[in-house]
Design a protein around this motif. Structure first.
Motif, short mmCIF file in Angstrom:
data_model
loop_
_atom_site.label_atom_id
_atom_site.label_comp_id
_atom_site.label_asym_id
_atom_site.label_seq_id
_atom_site.Cartn_x
_atom_site.Cartn_y
_atom_site.Cartn_z
N PRO A 1 -3.11 -7.00 9.69
CA PRO A 1 -3.53 -6.56 11.03
C PRO A 1 -3.93 -7.71 11.95
O PRO A 1 -4.12 -7.49 13.14
N ASP B 1 5.67 -0.58 8.79
CA ASP B 1 4.31 -0.03 8.83
C ASP B 1 3.45 -0.63 7.73
O ASP B 1 2.26 -0.92 7.95
N GLN B 2 4.03 -0.83 6.55
CA GLN B 2 3.25 -1.39 5.46
C GLN B 2 2.92 -2.86 5.71
O GLN B 2 1.79 -3.30 5.44
N LYS C 1 2.55 -4.24 8.63
CA LYS C 1 1.53 -4.25 9.67
C LYS C 1 0.16 -3.87 9.12
O LYS C 1 -0.85 -4.46 9.50
N SER C 2 0.12 -2.89 8.23
CA SER C 2 -1.17 -2.44 7.68
C SER C 2 -1.80 -3.51 6.80
O SER C 2 -3.03 -3.60 6.70
N LEU C 3 -0.97 -4.33 6.16
CA LEU C 3 -1.48 -5.40 5.30
C LEU C 3 -1.84 -6.66 6.07
O LEU C 3 -2.56 -7.52 5.57
N SER D 1 3.57 -8.52 15.70
CA SER D 1 4.58 -8.52 14.64
C SER D 1 5.23 -9.89 14.46
O SER D 1 6.30 -10.00 13.87
N THR E 1 -3.52 6.12 3.87
CA THR E 1 -2.91 4.81 4.01
C THR E 1 -1.94 4.56 2.87
O THR E 1 -2.07 5.14 1.80
N ASP E 2 -0.95 3.71 3.15
CA ASP E 2 0.02 3.39 2.11
C ASP E 2 -0.19 1.97 1.57
O ASP E 2 0.73 1.36 1.05
N ILE E 3 -1.41 1.45 1.74
CA ILE E 3 -1.69 0.11 1.23
C ILE E 3 -1.65 0.13 -0.29
O ILE E 3 -2.33 0.92 -0.94
#
Length: 232
Positions: free
Chosen positions: A117, A110-111, A113-115, A122, A81-83
């Protein structure tokens, strides 16, 4: 706080399954189930006296722990993950699209969205109720400084399919045959026996988290006869 709570509950019950159950439904409900079972203090022996959600909560907790421990035996691979390590939040009170943030603040979609959810499409629906947006801490200041630019950026393009509805000062109230009352842009749903937040959310095309937020619910437990507020 959670760790202290779990320790206190273990000092009382001396059984981790009961502790996890109490974390879900509260020690009062656990004590009531123990009394109804004739004084049994084993989770599986009081299982049938517990709320439906708690009966599924503890097995799900056990399953999650099993997967975390034995994932290799089932060919499950951890995903990178890139969180970022440090994040912060800002309150959003207007509708906002992830692409507006990405374009102006230089954060990848992507970042974002990952932060965040909780937003499935979007889009942050800030107009209906203030929402929380999480960003890497080094981008928080940029977002605050450029808010007006961000909200205006590509707004006509990204929100072109959203309808604008004029609401008169005198709002009519309509009641349908399925137990819901509509006032302006708010619907009030009367909970029927056997319904849960999941089925109600699907009926109105919203999420369970939205129902909980709109109605100040801390858990998914609901009672028949009460009303839920639902924003269109």
């Amino acid at each position: 706080a959670s760790a202290h709570y779990l320790k206190d509950m273990y000092d009382i019950y001396k059984d981790w399954n009961l502790v996890i159950a109490a974390y879900n439904c509260g020690p009062g409900t656990i004590n009531k189930a123990i009394r109804r079972s004739g004084g049994k203090t084993d989770y599986w022996e009081i299982y049938n006296y517990l709320p439906k959600e708690t009966r599924g909560y503890v097995p799900a907790f056990i399953a999650a722990n099993y997967v975390m421990t034995y994932y290799c035996k089932h060919n499950i691979c951890p995903m990178e993950t890139d969180i970022p390590e440090a994040t912060d939040t800002v309150q959003i009170s207007r509708n906002l699209h992830f692409e507006q943030i990405a374009d102006i603040c230089g954060i990848s979609l992507d970042q974002i969205k990952s932060l965040n959810p909780q937003f499935k499409k979007s889009i942050i629906p800030g107009e209906s109720k203030p929402q929380t947006l999480r960003l890497p801490i080094n981008h928080i200041s940029a977002f605050i400084d450029k808010q007006d630019t961000i909200y205006a950026h590509r707004s006509n393009e990204l929100f072109k399919n959203r309808r604008v509805v004029a609401v008169s000062d005198t709002r009519s109230t309509a009641r349908n045959s399925k137990g819901s009352t509509a006032t302006g842009n708010v619907t009030y749903h009367k909970i029927r026996s056997g319904e849960n937040l999941g089925s109600i959310a699907r009926k109105y095309g919203v999420t369970v988290n939205q129902l909980k937020s709109w109605n100040g619910l801390r858990s998914t437990r609901i009672s028949a006869g009460k009303r839920l507020k639902i924003y269109k």
